[in-house]
Design a protein around this motif. Structure first.
Motif, mmCIF file in Angstrom:
data_model
loop_
_atom_site.group_PDB
_atom_site.id
_atom_site.type_symbol
_atom_site.label_atom_id
_atom_site.label_comp_id
_atom_site.label_asym_id
_atom_site.label_seq_id
_atom_site.Cartn_x
_atom_site.Cartn_y
_atom_site.Cartn_z
ATOM 1 N N GLN A 43 -5.047 27.846 11.524
ATOM 2 C CA GLN A 43 -5.312 27.067 12.534
ATOM 3 C C GLN A 43 -5.073 25.443 12.091
ATOM 4 N N ASP A 44 -5.500 25.184 10.893
ATOM 5 C CA ASP A 44 -5.628 23.826 10.159
ATOM 6 C C ASP A 44 -3.938 23.583 9.700
ATOM 7 N N GLU A 45 -3.442 24.474 9.116
ATOM 8 C CA GLU A 45 -2.083 24.220 8.447
ATOM 9 C C GLU A 45 -0.962 24.514 9.360
ATOM 10 N N LEU A 46 -0.965 25.457 10.188
ATOM 11 C CA LEU A 46 0.117 25.863 11.024
ATOM 12 C C LEU A 46 -0.118 25.762 12.409
ATOM 13 N N GLY A 47 -1.374 25.397 13.028
ATOM 14 C CA GLY A 47 -1.565 25.364 14.353
ATOM 15 C C GLY A 47 -1.701 26.715 14.996
ATOM 16 N N ILE A 48 -2.079 27.837 14.271
ATOM 17 C CA ILE A 48 -1.760 29.232 14.879
ATOM 18 C C ILE A 48 -3.158 29.657 14.987
ATOM 19 N N ALA A 49 -3.218 30.268 16.284
ATOM 20 C CA ALA A 49 -4.405 31.037 16.580
ATOM 21 C C ALA A 49 -4.193 32.572 16.586
ATOM 22 N N CYS A 50 -5.303 33.114 15.885
ATOM 23 C CA CYS A 50 -5.120 34.546 15.799
ATOM 24 C C CYS A 50 -5.577 35.341 17.165
ATOM 25 N N CYS A 51 -5.066 36.675 17.194
ATOM 26 C CA CYS A 51 -5.599 37.606 18.141
ATOM 27 C C CYS A 51 -6.073 38.691 17.860
ATOM 28 N N SER A 52 -6.765 39.420 18.781
ATOM 29 C CA SER A 52 -7.508 40.682 18.441
ATOM 30 C C SER A 52 -6.218 41.840 17.946
ATOM 31 N N VAL A 53 -6.930 42.802 17.565
ATOM 32 C CA VAL A 53 -6.009 43.918 17.066
ATOM 33 C C VAL A 53 -5.284 44.458 18.540
ATOM 34 N N GLU A 54 -6.051 44.824 19.257
ATOM 35 C CA GLU A 54 -5.679 45.480 20.486
ATOM 36 C C GLU A 54 -4.493 44.810 21.109
ATOM 37 N N ASP A 55 -4.545 43.328 21.217
ATOM 38 C CA ASP A 55 -3.415 42.597 21.851
ATOM 39 C C ASP A 55 -2.266 42.409 20.956
ATOM 40 N N ALA A 56 -2.533 42.477 19.644
ATOM 41 C CA ALA A 56 -1.315 42.660 18.667
ATOM 42 C C ALA A 56 -0.630 43.790 18.609
ATOM 43 N N LEU A 57 -1.171 44.707 19.103
ATOM 44 C CA LEU A 57 -0.593 45.902 19.007
ATOM 45 C C LEU A 57 0.295 46.493 20.337
ATOM 46 N N LYS A 58 -0.343 45.868 21.350
ATOM 47 C CA LYS A 58 0.357 46.275 22.520
ATOM 48 C C LYS A 58 1.861 46.259 22.677
#
Length: 276
Positions: A43-58
């Protein structure tokens, strides 16, 4: 159509490197990171927000496992039931795949990609103010890739992703998983890292015998440069008769006669079992 990537371990030491190089790529990346420190780094270095495993694998196309070798088998087993047929699972090291730690899913594609790291002879490694010894920032490096299982045309996708996450790229080589295991842990760790560690011990030894520490370090590193340049044919040249005699005497003093057996299949398998 844009391919989607689920990047596991996205905020870790290796994952963060991949996350940065995937920014601006043609891939749609879903970042997964369980550690709070890693999530904050993204978040601090790249402005990237993570997502849940379920959302990532859909309906994801590619899963990259940027996690330690010891976790790959467990993580792969957990997510495999959520992957559609044809999904590519990419690991960044041959150890876990070679050891058989990936799920028995013949309908999945397994791809392995590993960096060679920049050559010691590369001028780009020594960028003033920001040396890039590891690669993936400013110094070009070669990569090795293996299609462990899956359709032949999947190799192009895997190689393109590998070129993206390890950029800038010097050369790209296709090998088998077993050949990659010969390269690491065989060549790079069992041989190269071990002998370099011995060289460091030798430097410490001459220091303990009275040689000034800075003099010993400068002497060793300087000789490493010129000796390596000649041995690996970076430059034309040959050693003096005295140096050749020292090698002839030194090699049997330092190395066992059967040392090349470390590259035998069982030796490589045993080495990988110890680290996974």
């Amino acid at each position: 159509m844009t391919k989607s990537i689920a990047l596991f371990g996205a905020g870790g030491k290796m994952g963060a490197r991949l996350s940065k190089n995937l920014v601006g790529s043609p891939y749609q990346v879903r970042h997964v990171e369980v550690g709070e420190v890693g999530r904050k780094r993204l978040q601090d270095e790249l402005g990237i927000a993570c997502c849940s495993v379920e959302d990532a694998l859909k309906d994801v196309d590619v899963v990259i496992l940027a996690v330690p070798d010891t976790l790959i088998g467990k993580l792969a087993a957990e997510i495999a039931p959520q992957l559609k047929a044809g999904t590519m699972v990419m690991t960044l090291d041959a150890a876990a795949p070679f050891a058989g730690h990936l799920p028995k899913r013949p309908d999945l594609t397994y791809f392995v990609a590993h960096p060679c790291h920049p050559s010691i002879f590369s001028s780009e490694v020594h960028t003033p103010g920001s040396p890039d010894y590891f690669g993936g920032v400013t110094a070009a490096q070669s990569i090795v890739s293996a299609l462990m299982q899956g359709p032949e045309d999947a190799f192009d996708l895997g190689e393109d992703i590998a070129k993206t996450i390890y950029q800038p790229i010097l050369r790209s080589y296709r090998v088998t998983v077993e050949q990659m295991a010969l390269l690491e842990p065989g060549l790079s760790e069992t041989v190269c890292a071990t002998l370099l560690d011995v060289m460091r011990e030798a430097m410490d030894e001459v220091v303990s015998r009275g040689v000034p520490a800075d003099a010993a370090r400068d002497f060793l590193l300087g000789h490493m440069t010129i000796l390596a340049a000649v041995i690996f044919k970076q430059i034309p040249g040959q050693f003096s008769d005295a140096c050749n005699k020292a090698i002839t005497f030194g090699k049997p003093r330092l190395m066992r006669d059967d040392w090349k057996q470390i590259f035998d299949h069982q030796e490589i398998a045993d080495s990988i079992e110890r680290i996974t």
